[in-house]
Design a protein around this motif. Structure first.
Motif, PDB file in Angstrom:
ATOM      1  N   CYS A  17       0.815  -1.211   0.000  1.00  0.00           N
ATOM      2  CA  CYS A  17       0.000   0.000   0.000  1.00  0.00           C
ATOM      3  C   CYS A  17       0.854   1.269   0.000  1.00  0.00           C
ATOM      4  O   CYS A  17       0.520   2.242  -0.664  1.00  0.00           O
ATOM      5  N   SER A  21       0.525   3.719  -3.212  1.00  0.00           N
ATOM      6  CA  SER A  21       0.005   5.070  -2.949  1.00  0.00           C
ATOM      7  C   SER A  21       0.998   6.126  -3.428  1.00  0.00           C
ATOM      8  O   SER A  21       0.611   7.114  -4.068  1.00  0.00           O
ATOM      9  N   MET A  51      -5.089   6.954   1.749  1.00  0.00           N
ATOM     10  CA  MET A  51      -5.047   5.823   0.812  1.00  0.00           C
ATOM     11  C   MET A  51      -4.954   4.490   1.554  1.00  0.00           C
ATOM     12  O   MET A  51      -5.484   3.476   1.111  1.00  0.00           O
ATOM     13  N   ARG A  55      -7.781   1.652   0.775  1.00  0.00           N
ATOM     14  CA  ARG A  55      -7.151   0.599  -0.034  1.00  0.00           C
ATOM     15  C   ARG A  55      -8.035  -0.637  -0.264  1.00  0.00           C
ATOM     16  O   ARG A  55      -7.954  -1.254  -1.336  1.00  0.00           O
ATOM     17  N   VAL A  58      -9.690  -1.129  -3.793  1.00  0.00           N
ATOM     18  CA  VAL A  58      -8.902  -1.236  -5.035  1.00  0.00           C
ATOM     19  C   VAL A  58      -8.849  -2.680  -5.519  1.00  0.00           C
ATOM     20  O   VAL A  58      -8.421  -3.572  -4.803  1.00  0.00           O
ATOM     21  N   ASN A  64      -5.873   3.351  -7.932  1.00  0.00           N
ATOM     22  CA  ASN A  64      -5.184   4.201  -6.965  1.00  0.00           C
ATOM     23  C   ASN A  64      -5.077   5.640  -7.467  1.00  0.00           C
ATOM     24  O   ASN A  64      -5.182   6.586  -6.674  1.00  0.00           O
TER      25      ASN A  64
END
Length: 268
Positions: A17, A21, A51, A55, A58, A64
């Protein structure tokens, strides 16, 4: 006869992540340079923090970029091109992303393939210029590298990440080599189709089939396919999912919600 494990990558093996991001912020600046005029490092850090919370929605990396822009517009009303970001909270994104995404794609006149290509290109450039920092923005979950290294089962990676990035992280960060023909990445088709392909290979007949995911929606898609009834399904509770999703999964007989330590010991 033995076991076959089909494993998702992001959120099951690797916590990517931070990297995804940061890559998304870099790519968003390339895609929409005008929007980032006057955006300071504090606001960028706020976006990256948010983010981590959103997450779980996604499915594929390019999303993203959309989330980065949406979060930016939620903080800077002056740059909004649509009303979608007005009054937007992370809770609304978590609840309604599947409805929000097509609306903003149309409002911003974006093309999925172009965003996929851009996201891949920005990651490639970051890797080429500074592989150490790119690697450092990713981490494998505790115990996973060893579990993969000493796995007695047949292991396949089934991911929406581009294969070259999954391969690089496995080799460079985890010290694990998985043959390229066992990595099914972005562009190899929906995960349900990959699972059908794997279960039908002659060399896999008689193996016990396991699929480990961190997205509940993906597991629900598998359950809809009677052909895939032989797969044991697991939701990793350490991955990118919400408490609400874990509670829902616990009520679905086909799905086992598992801990990271249980997963690692199963692989070995």
């Amino acid at each position: 006869m033995g076991d076959l494990y089909a494993l998702d990558f992001d959120g099951v093996l690797c916590d990517s992540c931070g990297e995804s991001s940061l890559s998304a912020v870099k790519a968003a600046k390339v895609r929409w340079p005008g929007l980032f005029d006057g955006v300071d490092s504090a606001l960028e850090e706020w976006i990256v923090d948010q983010m981590h919370i959103v997450r779980p929605v996604v499915e594929t990396g390019y999303e993203n970029l959309l989330l980065v822009r949406l979060l930016l517009e939620s903080r800077m009303p002056s740059i909004r091109k649509s009303s979608v970001a007005e009054g937007l909270t992370v809770d609304v994104i978590l609840e309604s992303w599947s409805k929000i995404k097509p609306v903003i794609m149309e409002a911003w006149n974006e093309d999925r393939d172009a965003l996929v290509d851009l996201f891949g290109k920005v990651r490639d450039e970051w890797m080429d210029k500074d592989l150490t920092t790119w690697m450092g923005a990713n981490r494998f979950y505790p115990g996973v590298s060893d579990a993969l290294r000493f796995a007695s089962s047949r292991v396949y990676i089934v991911t929406t990440k581009q294969s070259r990035f999954a391969d690089a992280l496995l080799r460079e960060l985890a010290g694990v080599t998985i043959p390229s023909e066992r990595i099914y990445g972005l562009g190899t088709g929906p995960k349900v189709e990959v699972l059908k392909l794997l279960q039908n290979k002659p060399e896999h007949q008689g193996l016990t089939l396991h699929f480990v995911e961190d997205r509940l929606a993906t597991l629900k898609n598998v359950i809809k396919e009677p052909e895939l009834n032989k797969w044991n399904l697991y939701l990793g509770n350490w991955g990118y999912n919400t408490e609400k999703e874990r509670a829902e999964a616990a009520g679905i007989p086909r799905i086992q919600v598992i801990e990271l330590s249980t997963f690692s010991s199963k692989l070995k």
